[in-house]
Motif scaffolding. Structure first.
Motif, PDB file in Angstrom:
ATOM      1  N   LEU A  92       6.636  12.263   0.725  1.00 26.00           N
ATOM      2  CA  LEU A  92       6.687  11.318  -0.393  1.00 26.00           C
ATOM      3  C   LEU A  92       5.334  10.636  -0.536  1.00 26.00           C
ATOM      4  CD1 LEU A  92       8.340   9.860  -2.581  1.00 26.00           C
ATOM      5  CD2 LEU A  92       9.116   8.268  -0.807  1.00 26.00           C
ATOM      6  N   ALA A  93       4.815  10.563  -1.771  1.00 23.87           N
ATOM      7  CA  ALA A  93       3.490  10.012  -2.030  1.00 23.87           C
ATOM      8  C   ALA A  93       3.538   8.912  -3.085  1.00 23.87           C
ATOM      9  CB  ALA A  93       2.548  11.132  -2.483  1.00 23.87           C
ATOM     10  N   ASP A  94       2.394   8.314  -3.316  1.00 26.37           N
ATOM     11  CA  ASP A  94       2.131   7.346  -4.383  1.00 26.37           C
ATOM     12  C   ASP A  94       2.952   6.063  -4.248  1.00 26.37           C
ATOM     13  OD1 ASP A  94       1.321   5.980  -6.599  1.00 26.37           O
ATOM     14  OD2 ASP A  94       1.433   7.693  -7.953  1.00 26.37           O
ATOM     15  N   PHE A  95       2.361   5.080  -3.578  1.00 27.81           N
ATOM     16  CA  PHE A  95       3.041   3.805  -3.332  1.00 27.81           C
ATOM     17  C   PHE A  95       2.449   2.684  -4.183  1.00 27.81           C
ATOM     18  CE2 PHE A  95       4.118   6.515   0.084  1.00 27.81           C
ATOM     19  CZ  PHE A  95       5.359   6.102   0.550  1.00 27.81           C
ATOM     20  N   GLY A  96       1.858   3.056  -5.310  1.00 22.31           N
ATOM     21  CA  GLY A  96       1.236   2.065  -6.182  1.00 22.31           C
ATOM     22  C   GLY A  96       2.199   1.054  -6.757  1.00 22.31           C
ATOM     23  N   LEU A  97       3.469   1.454  -6.943  1.00 23.44           N
ATOM     24  CA  LEU A  97       4.469   0.554  -7.517  1.00 23.44           C
ATOM     25  C   LEU A  97       5.436   0.004  -6.467  1.00 23.44           C
ATOM     26  CD1 LEU A  97       5.423   2.528 -10.767  1.00 23.44           C
ATOM     27  CD2 LEU A  97       3.900   0.547 -10.573  1.00 23.44           C
ATOM     28  N   ALA A  98       5.250   0.412  -5.219  1.00 17.95           N
ATOM     29  CA  ALA A  98       6.195   0.026  -4.160  1.00 17.95           C
ATOM     30  C   ALA A  98       6.176  -1.482  -3.911  1.00 17.95           C
ATOM     31  CB  ALA A  98       5.859   0.772  -2.870  1.00 17.95           C
ATOM     32  N   MET A  99       7.312  -1.978  -3.426  1.00 17.10           N
ATOM     33  CA  MET A  99       7.443  -3.409  -3.120  1.00 17.10           C
ATOM     34  C   MET A  99       8.061  -3.613  -1.754  1.00 17.10           C
ATOM     35  SD  MET A  99       8.639  -5.329  -6.611  1.00 17.10           S
ATOM     36  CE  MET A  99       8.700  -6.876  -5.705  1.00 17.10           C
ATOM     37  N   ARG A 100       7.524  -4.580  -1.023  1.00 17.30           N
ATOM     38  CA  ARG A 100       8.113  -4.990   0.254  1.00 17.30           C
ATOM     39  C   ARG A 100       9.019  -6.186   0.001  1.00 17.30           C
ATOM     40  NH1 ARG A 100       3.598  -6.612   4.047  1.00 17.30           N
ATOM     41  NH2 ARG A 100       5.122  -6.404   5.703  1.00 17.30           N
TER      42      ARG A 100
END
Length: 317
Positions: A164-172
């Motif tokens: 799985l790639a691309d964490f530009g929109l990810a949120m913690r």
């Protein structure tokens, strides 16, 4: 937060021949990706913000990706961050693991002459690997919601394992209970049409179940070999199309007709489709967690081998 290696600007410039087009291997709305060989011989992928975003001075997506990936340990189901660098203009650059095995979207939809779509065994394997990736994020502390799970963000390494790639929109999210009370209301719902949970309409609707929905769409895509949105299909949405066929008891009509399905795989694929439909349920509460998804998939992975052995025995008999 783990300390990340800071690569020298000069080394990355040299490794990409000053970020020449000949090294460009990917381009999106958030940035450009270049293939590079470092001085030690290691092949890496270098991610830079797009020129347009640089002009707008908006490099938040790349900075967010660095923040997210540096907050977790490397994982074999993710495309991991190796380090960072700051360009001569001060913008952040990411040095990532290089994935030589291609992109899931291309594997399913852009088969070149002489190539063939993935086998059913490989589809089952990649589905479990993607599920494990999402499960890892949801079980991280604090938990991480990816928000953009789609076939374009599933890459394959040299051993053809899905990552799985691309964490530009990810949120913690520090506290799961706070999901319904997102403090930062400026973070609007985000994702890709076709994969985006229709119930995710406001920041307070953010949930791990949004990722579950997107995973379900990817699972339908893997099984059907069709795109998430296809205007030549009625309905155009893979979710609506699949649900209609399931309701009409034509579950196997969803399956990719380009590849012959061995008898021992039929039960497994049926289970995959049932899980996919559960994941894309309009009732968020009825969707399984990714832990439950992985547990169910692990069960039918074992059944593949048992059914294969049975089939071989019957052939010999």
């Amino acid at each position: 937060m783990r300390a990340m290696k800071e690569f020298k600007h000069e080394e990355l410039v040299e490794a990409t021949h000053n970020y020449s087009k000949s090294h460009l291997i990917g381009k999106g709305s958030h940035g450009c990706i270049y293939k590079a060989t470092l001085k030690n011989g290691q092949i890496v992928a270098i991610k830079t913000p797009s020129l347009g975003l640089c002009k707008l001075n908006d490099t938040s997506k790349i900075e967010n990706e660095a923040h997210i990936l540096s907050s977790i340990l490397p994982n074999r189901f993710l495309v991991n961050l190796l380090g960072t660098n700051h360009s001569s203009s001060g913008h952040m650059v990411l040095v990532m693991e290089y994935m030589s095995g291609g992109v899931l979207h291309d594997l399913l939809h852009l088969t070149t002459p002489g190539s063939s779509p993935p086998s059913w065994r490989r589809r089952a394997k990649m589905a479990i690997q993607i599920a494990r990736a999402v499960k890892f994020l949801h079980e991280s502390k604090p938990l991480i919601i990816h928000r953009d799970i789609k076939s374009q963000n599933i890459l394959f390494d040299s051993k053809l394992n899905a990552r799985l790639a691309d964490f530009g929109l990810a949120m913690r999210v520090n506290n799961y209970d706070s999901l319904s009370h997102i403090v930062d209301s400026v973070i609007l719902p985000a994702g890709t049409i076709g994969y985006l949970d229709p119930g995710y309409t406001t920041p307070c609707k953010l949930s791990t179940k949004n990722d579950v929905f997107s995973f379900g769409v990817v699972l339908l895509e893997i099984v059907s070999g069709t795109k998430a949105i296809d205007v030549s299909r009625a309905p155009a949405s893979i979710v609506e199309w699949s649900i209609r066929l399931m309701e009409e008891n034509q579950i196997m009509e969803i399956c990719d007709k380009r590849v012959n399905m061995p008898r021992y795989m039929k039960c497994v694929i049926r289970h995959m489709l049932v899980i996919a439909i559960q994941c894309v349920s309009s009732d968020e509460a009825s969707r399984p967690t990714m832990t439950e998804v992985v547990t169910k998939m692990e069960r039918f992975r074992c059944s593949i081998w048992l059914d294969m052995i049975e089939s071989l025995v019957n052939l010999k008999g």
